[in-house]
Design an enzyme around this catalytic site. Sequence first.
Site, mmCIF file in Angstrom:
data_model
loop_
_atom_site.group_PDB
_atom_site.id
_atom_site.type_symbol
_atom_site.label_atom_id
_atom_site.label_comp_id
_atom_site.label_asym_id
_atom_site.label_seq_id
_atom_site.Cartn_x
_atom_site.Cartn_y
_atom_site.Cartn_z
ATOM 1 N N CYS A 168 0.884 -1.226 0.091
ATOM 2 C CA CYS A 168 0.047 -0.035 -0.078
ATOM 3 C C CYS A 168 0.915 1.171 0.024
ATOM 4 O O CYS A 168 1.637 1.321 0.992
ATOM 5 C CB CYS A 168 -1.024 0.147 1.064
ATOM 6 S SG CYS A 168 -1.996 1.493 1.321
ATOM 7 N N CYS B 118 -0.449 4.060 2.354
ATOM 8 C CA CYS B 118 -0.664 4.193 3.920
ATOM 9 C C CYS B 118 -0.319 2.677 4.499
ATOM 10 O O CYS B 118 0.869 2.360 4.173
ATOM 11 C CB CYS B 118 -1.874 4.581 4.340
ATOM 12 S SG CYS B 118 -3.188 4.029 3.401
ATOM 13 N N SER B 119 -1.225 1.831 4.558
ATOM 14 C CA SER B 119 -1.056 0.445 5.029
ATOM 15 C C SER B 119 -2.103 -0.330 4.681
ATOM 16 O O SER B 119 -2.402 -1.124 5.530
ATOM 17 C CB SER B 119 -0.731 0.486 6.654
ATOM 18 O OG SER B 119 -1.709 1.179 7.377
ATOM 19 N N CYS B 120 -2.956 -0.115 3.727
ATOM 20 C CA CYS B 120 -4.185 -1.149 3.387
ATOM 21 C C CYS B 120 -3.693 -2.380 3.123
ATOM 22 O O CYS B 120 -2.761 -2.670 2.725
ATOM 23 C CB CYS B 120 -5.021 -0.597 2.362
ATOM 24 S SG CYS B 120 -5.595 1.053 2.498
HETATM 25 FE FE FE Z 1 -3.241 2.171 2.696
#
Ligand code: FE
Length: 213
Positions: free
Chosen positions: A114, A117-119
Amino acid sequence: MSNDHHHDHDHDHDHDHSHLSEMDARVRALESLLAEKGYIDPAALNEIVEIYETRIGPQNGASVIAKAWVDEGFNTWLMEDATAAIHSLGFTSRQGEHMVAVANTEHTHHMVVCTLCSCYPWSVLGLPPTWYKSPPYRSRAVIDPRGVLADFGLVLPDDVAVEVHDSTAETRYLVVPKRPDGTQGWDEKQLARLVTRNAMIGTGLALNPADLT
Ligand code: FE
């Protein structure tokens, strides 16, 4: 970074510590404010955290992959509509995101990042590893995927293309690793033991039978 476990371990120590104390304080402040105003129930919140720490983890994704390896009909469904196929096994997402399964072949290797961000596909992989959220992984996975894979100890032949998939809030990816050789006749439970978290992110491959012993 040659060894995956070692890698995780270092990160937890070097980064999380300094990061988390500030983040921790902010989360705690927010939590008590929300609880005080009656917006959240701290007991319910604890239960959600507990569920993600213990019951929802890569073992969920591993059982999805193992089923896809033994059940052709399920595999087809997974590739066509991963959200529904995964849901049928009882793994549902709180965030309601759309799941897409991408299968490794002898010609193509898939990996997931991602960049924003951190999906991450929480319903099948649980909590994301620290490195997945780190800026170096997020930027380098796109610019130099082979370099990143090499850092994870995975060197692919030149004729295998690497496809990088960028997760978003709406779409999360699950990599279906290749079924290892020497597993004919194995049942889903046995096969699931070969499916590591990193194999489903694409920063690793499924284990070989010999790796289990
Ligand atoms: Fe994300």
